[in-house]
Design a protein around this motif. Sequence first.
Motif, PDB file in Angstrom:
ATOM      1  N   HIS A   1      -7.951 -11.494  22.652  1.00 50.80           N
ATOM      2  CA  HIS A   1      -6.791 -10.997  23.380  1.00 50.80           C
ATOM      3  C   HIS A   1      -7.025  -9.542  23.763  1.00 50.80           C
ATOM      4  CE1 HIS A   1      -4.654 -14.223  20.919  1.00 50.80           C
ATOM      5  NE2 HIS A   1      -4.587 -14.619  22.165  1.00 50.80           N
TER       6      HIS A   1
ATOM      7  N   ASP B   1      -4.718  -6.486  24.743  1.00 55.35           N
ATOM      8  CA  ASP B   1      -3.352  -5.977  24.812  1.00 55.35           C
ATOM      9  C   ASP B   1      -3.361  -4.620  25.504  1.00 55.35           C
ATOM     10  OD1 ASP B   1      -2.467  -8.194  23.503  1.00 55.35           O
ATOM     11  OD2 ASP B   1      -2.286  -7.243  21.540  1.00 55.35           O
TER      12      ASP B   1
ATOM     13  N   TYR C   1      -1.139  -1.324  27.090  1.00 55.52           N
ATOM     14  CA  TYR C   1       0.100  -0.543  27.040  1.00 55.52           C
ATOM     15  C   TYR C   1       0.044   0.507  28.142  1.00 55.52           C
ATOM     16  CZ  TYR C   1       0.479  -2.531  22.317  1.00 55.52           C
ATOM     17  OH  TYR C   1       0.542  -3.387  21.242  1.00 55.52           O
TER      18      TYR C   1
ATOM     19  N   GLY D   1       4.904  -2.319  26.911  1.00 52.56           N
ATOM     20  CA  GLY D   1       3.904  -3.323  26.554  1.00 52.56           C
ATOM     21  C   GLY D   1       4.087  -3.801  25.133  1.00 52.56           C
ATOM     22  N   PRO D   2       3.226  -4.639  24.625  1.00 51.24           N
ATOM     23  CA  PRO D   2       1.930  -4.954  25.262  1.00 51.24           C
ATOM     24  C   PRO D   2       2.042  -6.001  26.368  1.00 51.24           C
ATOM     25  CG  PRO D   2       2.113  -6.161  23.218  1.00 51.24           C
ATOM     26  CD  PRO D   2       3.352  -5.301  23.315  1.00 51.24           C
ATOM     27  N   TYR D   3       1.144  -5.872  27.337  1.00 49.12           N
ATOM     28  CA  TYR D   3       0.920  -6.909  28.331  1.00 49.12           C
ATOM     29  C   TYR D   3      -0.376  -7.597  27.910  1.00 49.12           C
ATOM     30  CZ  TYR D   3       4.448  -4.278  30.859  1.00 49.12           C
ATOM     31  OH  TYR D   3       5.617  -3.646  31.212  1.00 49.12           O
ATOM     32  N   ARG D   4      -0.210  -8.810  27.413  1.00 49.11           N
ATOM     33  CA  ARG D   4      -1.359  -9.488  26.777  1.00 49.11           C
ATOM     34  C   ARG D   4      -2.087 -10.390  27.771  1.00 49.11           C
ATOM     35  NH1 ARG D   4      -0.863 -11.988  20.880  1.00 49.11           N
ATOM     36  NH2 ARG D   4      -1.123  -9.740  20.520  1.00 49.11           N
TER      37      ARG D   4
ATOM     38  N   PHE E   1      -3.196 -13.981  32.067  1.00 54.65           N
ATOM     39  CA  PHE E   1      -1.996 -13.349  31.527  1.00 54.65           C
ATOM     40  C   PHE E   1      -1.286 -14.288  30.555  1.00 54.65           C
ATOM     41  CE2 PHE E   1       2.599 -12.222  31.910  1.00 54.65           C
ATOM     42  CZ  PHE E   1       2.514 -10.986  31.283  1.00 54.65           C
TER      43      PHE E   1
ATOM     44  N   SER F   1       3.366 -11.388  25.554  1.00 52.31           N
ATOM     45  CA  SER F   1       3.604 -10.079  26.158  1.00 52.31           C
ATOM     46  C   SER F   1       5.049  -9.645  25.946  1.00 52.31           C
ATOM     47  CB  SER F   1       3.295 -10.130  27.658  1.00 52.31           C
ATOM     48  OG  SER F   1       1.943 -10.500  27.886  1.00 52.31           O
TER      49      SER F   1
END
Length: 565
Positions: free
Chosen positions: A69, A71, A73, A96-99, A128, A133
């Motif tokens: 993954h 992640d 921010y 975030g996080p936008y994973r 995505f 996320s």
Amino acid sequence: MPTQNSAMWRQKSNRGLFIGIFGFCLGLFGIMCGMFWEDIFNWIKHKEMALAPDTRVYENWKTPPMELHLDIYLYNWTNPEEFGNLSSKPILQQLGPYRFIDKPDKVNISWHPANSSVTYRRRSFYYFDAAGSAGSLDDEITTLNAVALSAAATAKQWNAVKRGMVDVGLKLYGQEMSVTKTVDEMLFTGYSDSMIDVAMAMPIFGDEVKVPFDKFGWFYTRNGSADLTGVFNVYTGADNLAQLGQMHSWNYNTHTGFFDSYCGMTNGSAGEFQPQQLQPGGSVGLFTPDMCRTLPLDYVETVEIEGLQGYKFSGGERSVDNGTLYPENLCFCGGECVPSGVMNISSCRFGSPVFMSYPHFYNADPYYVEQVEGLQPDKEQHEFYMVVEPSTGIPLEVAARFQVNMLVEPIDGIQLYTDIPRIFFPLIWFEQKVTITPELADQLKLLPVLLLAGQIFAGICLAVGLILLLWMPMQQLLSWCQSRQYDVKTQQKSNGQYKSRSQFSSAEELKSKASTLVCEKSAGESPDSSPLLERDIKPAVVITKSQTGDNEVTAINKGTDSKQD
């Protein structure tokens, strides 16, 4: 009878000899196995761990079996209109996080037996992960205008005429200190910018301006590309397992050219393997192509991951120092020596004033944290570390965390950057944390068990071999002891009248002597010594006639055997 006894004796002797020889061989095998088992084990491990298309580790190296993954921010700048006011600081809000799920692979693999190395490129596909996320790709982010800042920083080194042309371009295309874009645009999709379009369409500055991409995005062109991180050449460990996974060259050079002296050497690990037989108190190196340098990680403690003991190496102050605290890091300054805590990688990023650090300026000089509001360095969340199994050098857990910062400072001749504070502005940070799977951990646990099992097996072989080797001598010794014990008892019983068994030359002589003794004893006894005879019996008188006709009187005792004619 003597022939049968001799045959039995020879049969027992042959069997004893065979057992002794077998025990000697087994014991010798145990000794040799105990002495060389570790070398044999290391040889087998070498064959299995060296990188080659037919080895056990190849598939795991080419395509990692665990799910990775990424992640990300982003810092949302909440007060850009106040920038330039020396009484206020930029206020940042972490989002975030936008994973993203990372599917890495290695392509364009070429083997080089001459120096036991392999050349390859890295390629990753990112997907995505909305469930993992804390936001959407449509979220809008206000951040520093990296395109305008890169153009102004490049013009900083030029003469006044060229710098004036850049200033006109920034005004003409309405460039501002900040931009507002979606998360998707800021990351993988990228966004178009007039300054980029003009620079690519009208290369009036020649080789002094390098525009590598037609859009700007922190991970633009990275998704599915095998070109962005360069060409790696690492050792396979075929001739020396200690070099497994260590960098030989990057982009076909053993020196990056972005830093002076040994700071530009392409050394350390490519990430998948670390040196074997590590010791507490040492350090390991990790080559990072995005920073064009090797990052040193120092030992901090011993921890346990999935039941395996590992050494934890962390990125401390030495890793992000540029000569302020550790003079040997002075060559990492890159022409802009600043307080400890950030790494100048401008030369590696096409001249843009990019400085890398740990998230929230963790392990950095307080100077950086005090420049902005909204940062809270925390070891648990922001430490860069790697846990390595010491005997094999295989990472058990990795937490790779970096933050991208850009230096904003006054630039003469460019109005947008006049009368502003000098700030190392945080823009984005990301982490990639991965832990070894239980299945792989179980395989690693078998290695010390196999080594110990071989040593135990060698000890058992030695013990059994010694027992078999000493079996016949011990049996003869016990027989002799029993014989001696019997002789002592016999001598005590006979008061010295008989010879001991050992004084007779054969079993027949012993039997003959025993019969003689029994007869002598019977003959020496008196007639009335028997309890069957009565002492008071009177003799009987028998009258017979002789051949001459005269009568003869004969007295006999009752109880004696007699014949009557």
